[in-house]
Design an enzyme around this catalytic site. Structure first.
Site, PDB file in Angstrom:
ATOM      1  N   ASP A  15     100.672 124.991  14.801  1.00  0.00           N
ATOM      2  CA  ASP A  15     101.224 123.674  14.474  1.00  0.00           C
ATOM      3  C   ASP A  15     100.888 123.223  13.062  1.00  0.00           C
ATOM      4  OD1 ASP A  15     102.149 123.615  17.115  1.00  0.00           O
ATOM      5  OD2 ASP A  15     100.270 122.738  17.813  1.00  0.00           O
ATOM      6  N   HIS A  43     108.321 124.626  16.892  1.00  0.00           N
ATOM      7  CA  HIS A  43     108.450 124.398  15.457  1.00  0.00           C
ATOM      8  C   HIS A  43     109.431 123.258  15.226  1.00  0.00           C
ATOM      9  CE1 HIS A  43     107.255 128.902  14.794  1.00  0.00           C
ATOM     10  NE2 HIS A  43     106.337 128.196  15.419  1.00  0.00           N
ATOM     11  N   LYS A 148     103.444 144.191  29.845  1.00  0.00           N
ATOM     12  CA  LYS A 148     103.837 145.116  28.763  1.00  0.00           C
ATOM     13  C   LYS A 148     102.710 146.123  28.506  1.00  0.00           C
ATOM     14  CE  LYS A 148     104.776 144.914  23.772  1.00  0.00           C
ATOM     15  NZ  LYS A 148     105.307 144.091  22.681  1.00  0.00           N
TER      16      LYS A 148
HETATM   17  P1  GDP Z   1     104.637 124.636  13.513  1.00  0.00           P
HETATM   18  O1  GDP Z   1     104.433 124.986  14.944  1.00  0.00           O
HETATM   19  O2  GDP Z   1     103.653 125.310  12.623  1.00  0.00           O
HETATM   20  O3  GDP Z   1     106.047 124.832  13.030  1.00  0.00           O
HETATM   21  O4  GDP Z   1     104.343 123.064  13.400  1.00  0.00           O
HETATM   22  P2  GDP Z   1     104.833 121.935  14.428  1.00  0.00           P
HETATM   23  O5  GDP Z   1     106.275 121.679  14.202  1.00  0.00           O
HETATM   24  O6  GDP Z   1     104.384 122.225  15.806  1.00  0.00           O
HETATM   25  O7  GDP Z   1     103.942 120.708  13.975  1.00  0.00           O
HETATM   26  C1  GDP Z   1     103.960 120.229  12.663  1.00  0.00           C
HETATM   27  C2  GDP Z   1     104.369 118.739  12.698  1.00  0.00           C
HETATM   28  O8  GDP Z   1     104.081 118.153  11.467  1.00  0.00           O
HETATM   29  C3  GDP Z   1     105.867 118.553  12.907  1.00  0.00           C
HETATM   30  O9  GDP Z   1     106.067 117.367  13.628  1.00  0.00           O
HETATM   31  C4  GDP Z   1     106.408 118.433  11.492  1.00  0.00           C
HETATM   32  O10 GDP Z   1     107.603 117.660  11.413  1.00  0.00           O
HETATM   33  C5  GDP Z   1     105.266 117.700  10.825  1.00  0.00           C
HETATM   34  N1  GDP Z   1     105.069 118.035   9.416  1.00  0.00           N
HETATM   35  C6  GDP Z   1     105.194 119.231   8.791  1.00  0.00           C
HETATM   36  N2  GDP Z   1     104.798 119.140   7.508  1.00  0.00           N
HETATM   37  C7  GDP Z   1     104.420 117.857   7.318  1.00  0.00           C
HETATM   38  C8  GDP Z   1     103.867 117.147   6.198  1.00  0.00           C
HETATM   39  O11 GDP Z   1     103.649 117.685   5.117  1.00  0.00           O
HETATM   40  N3  GDP Z   1     103.581 115.831   6.401  1.00  0.00           N
HETATM   41  C9  GDP Z   1     103.793 115.193   7.596  1.00  0.00           C
HETATM   42  N4  GDP Z   1     103.466 113.915   7.701  1.00  0.00           N
HETATM   43  N5  GDP Z   1     104.297 115.842   8.651  1.00  0.00           N
HETATM   44  C10 GDP Z   1     104.590 117.144   8.518  1.00  0.00           C
HETATM   45  P1  IMO Z   2     103.151 127.221  17.151  1.00  0.00           P
HETATM   46  O1  IMO Z   2     104.043 128.400  16.822  1.00  0.00           O
HETATM   47  C1  IMO Z   2      99.533 125.657  19.005  1.00  0.00           C
HETATM   48  C2  IMO Z   2      97.858 127.983  22.323  1.00  0.00           C
HETATM   49  C3  IMO Z   2      97.936 127.243  23.655  1.00  0.00           C
HETATM   50  C4  IMO Z   2      96.713 127.800  24.328  1.00  0.00           C
HETATM   51  C5  IMO Z   2      96.686 129.257  23.859  1.00  0.00           C
HETATM   52  C6  IMO Z   2      97.302 130.249  24.842  1.00  0.00           C
HETATM   53  O2  IMO Z   2     103.895 126.002  17.515  1.00  0.00           O
HETATM   54  O3  IMO Z   2     102.106 127.014  16.096  1.00  0.00           O
HETATM   55  P2  IMO Z   2      99.789 130.749  25.637  1.00  0.00           P
HETATM   56  O4  IMO Z   2     100.787 129.864  26.320  1.00  0.00           O
HETATM   57  O5  IMO Z   2     100.266 131.327  24.348  1.00  0.00           O
HETATM   58  O6  IMO Z   2      99.221 131.791  26.546  1.00  0.00           O
HETATM   59  O7  IMO Z   2      98.553 129.760  25.294  1.00  0.00           O
HETATM   60  O8  IMO Z   2      97.416 129.288  22.651  1.00  0.00           O
HETATM   61  N1  IMO Z   2      99.142 128.099  21.600  1.00  0.00           N
HETATM   62  C7  IMO Z   2      99.508 127.313  20.594  1.00  0.00           C
HETATM   63  N2  IMO Z   2      98.896 126.232  20.052  1.00  0.00           N
HETATM   64  N3  IMO Z   2     100.702 126.096  18.501  1.00  0.00           N
HETATM   65  C8  IMO Z   2     101.311 127.181  19.018  1.00  0.00           C
HETATM   66  O9  IMO Z   2     102.434 127.713  18.500  1.00  0.00           O
HETATM   67  C9  IMO Z   2     100.725 127.839  20.133  1.00  0.00           C
HETATM   68  N4  IMO Z   2     101.046 128.897  20.880  1.00  0.00           N
HETATM   69  C10 IMO Z   2     100.074 129.066  21.770  1.00  0.00           C
HETATM   70  O10 IMO Z   2      97.861 125.860  23.480  1.00  0.00           O
HETATM   71  O11 IMO Z   2      95.547 127.175  23.819  1.00  0.00           O
HETATM   72 MG    MG Z   3     104.048 124.094  16.787  1.00  0.00          MG
END
Ligand code: GDP
Ligand code: IMO
Ligand code: MG
Length: 431
Positions: A15, A43, A148
């Protein structure tokens, strides 16, 4: 984008904002590929849509975020685990948001399948673990990758040989009943449902090795969208509080059948602080007002499960570990705006146990539970940076924070996120 394949990877516990950078880079990519994970990823992308440029949020889980670019093809590689009903649910949701992409989406015939019974088993395993549960997304990721690795899994190509598929599927479900006791599951109903799903999936299926290599050979630009993150990697993360795939640069090569020499550029996405969803160690976690502040200002709720994310200071011990394994050419520091109001900002720089400094990020969770984190405190900037568009215009203390991270890690920060939208990204020149 530079020559060779460009890779975007999460450097912390997920995230970090990978989706946003992928969306920006996809403007210049022909193919956006996923190499590992499944719909455990979430994402979020915020892009201006239509003549009124209304900021619209798209949430991607299994499909590559690069699809937001209408010229980009999405490829789900062999290392990904695919829950076919979720694949179509996500595709239908995107199309109903006006993003037409079914004609530019492909799935590897080697990708393993995730079934509903894997998701049920994911939940049952978590119950078995009780207090030490992982806090998985319950998307069936662990059970599918276990299948797998134990060589009993079903892959996309199996869907097209109905008889073999049915036989193997029954055997798999029986095995799960033996292990977990009989749970409610309509095996024959599923086999029927998968006949229809297979027919619908067929046009998307491709030999991704041939496809990708031909595309690269003909000069197409490929962008790989990492899912999950380094500290969730099965080998190098905080095992067993990890996901079940290799989320590292190595996983990109195996997951897409790409030799390392074709990787041209790797960007690590790093949140300006740290978050984690689910259980497991988190040395710089702040179970105090700072943690609450980061959680609230940063809107730290999971995209996939809606869970509250745990929050803490940036951990450069984690980042060093991450840099060693993935060899980032540059970093994207995201959510720097979330630190705007803080009078001072801490950064974890060293771990020690009983006063003895550790060389790296420890493998042993017992040891990790006892680490004392040494922090460096930097002054805050107490100004909103959300509308800043150039590095030079950032407040001095903000630049000091960025430069401290760069010099500590010896990796340049190329991109800086100052807001969720596509336009809220500063590109910093690199010497
Ligand atoms: P990812 O899983 O790595 O793609 O990230 P996520 O989408 O799960 O979480 C990132 C969150 O932060 C999302 O809600 C984005 O819209 C937000 N976000 C990303 N970059 C920025 C930033 O530079 N500033 C702020 N305020 N929010 C951001
Ligand atoms: P993105 O791509 C944050 C975490 C889960 C849990 C552990 C195992 O959005 O960054 P799983 O369901 O994969 O067996 O869970 O991994 N986890 C993530 N946490 N962002 C993710 O993906 C995650 N994908 C898995 O919360 O702790
Ligand atoms: Mg994410």
């Amino acid at each position: 984008m530079t020559a060779g394949v460009t890779v975007v990877l999460g450097t912390q516990w997920g995230d970090e904002g990978k989706g946003k950078l992928v969306d920006i880079l996809a403007a210049d990519a022909d193919i956006c590929a996923r190499s590992a994970g499944g719909n455990n990823a979430g994402h979020t992308i915020v892009v201006p849509i239509g003549p009124e440029r209304i900021p619209t949020t798209f949430a991607f889980h299994l499909l590559p975020s690069g699809l937001v670019n209408p010229k980009c093809l999405g490829l789900i590689g062999s290392g990904v685990v695919v829950h076919v009903p979720s694949f179509f649910a996500e595709l239908d949701a995107l199309e109903s948001q006006g993003l037409k992409c079914s004609h530019r989406l492909l799935v590897s015939d080697r990708a393993h399948l995730v079934f509903d019974f894997h998701q049920i088993v994911d939940g049952l395993k978590e119950v078995e673990l009780g207090n030490s549960s992982i806090g998985t997304t319950k998307k069936g990721i662990g059970p599918a990758y276990s299948g797998k690795a134990s060589r009993s899994g079903l892959r996309v190509h199996h869907l097209f040989d109905q008889e073999t598929f049915a036989q193997k599927f029954r055997k798999l479900v029986e095995g799960r009943f033996k292990r977990y006791g009989h749970f409610e599951y309509d095996t024959e109903g599923e086999i029927e449902r998968y006949k229809e799903l297979a027919a619908r999936l067929k046009p998307f299926v491709v030999d991704s090795v041939v496809y990708l290599h031909q595309a690269i050979h003909s000069g197409k630009k490929v962008l790989v969208e990492g899912a999950n993150a380094l500290m969730l990697d099965l080998d190098y993360g905080t095992y067993p509080f990890v996901t079940s795939s290799n989320t590292t640069i190595g996983g990109v090569c195996t997951g897409l059948g790409l030799p390392p020499k074709l990787i041209g550029y790797t960007i690590g996405v790093t949140k300006a602080y740290t978050t984690r969803v689910g259980g497991g160690p988190f040395p710089t976690e702040q179970l105090n007002d700072v943690g609450v502040h980061l959680q609230e200002v940063g809107r730290e709720f999971g995209v996939t499960t809606g869970r509250r994310r745990r929050c803490g200071w940036l951990d450069l011990v984690v980042m060093k570990h991450s840099c060693l394994i993935n060899g980032y050419d540059s970093l994207n520091l995201t959510k720097l705006d979330i630190l705007d109001d803080l009078p001072e900002i801490k950064v974890g720089v060293k771990y020690a146990v009983n006063g003895n400094p550790l060389e790296g990020f420890p493998a042993d969770l017992e040891l990790l539970a006892n680490v004392e984190v040494e922090y460096v405190t930097l002054p805050g900037w107490k100004t909103s940076i959300t509308s800043v568009t150039s590095y030079e215009s950032l407040p001095e203390n903000c630049k000091k924070y960025v430069e401290f991270i760069e010099s500590f890690l010896n990796v340049p920060i190329e991109w800086i996120g100052v807001g969720p939208g596509r336009e809220s990204m500063i590109k910093k020149s690199m010497q």
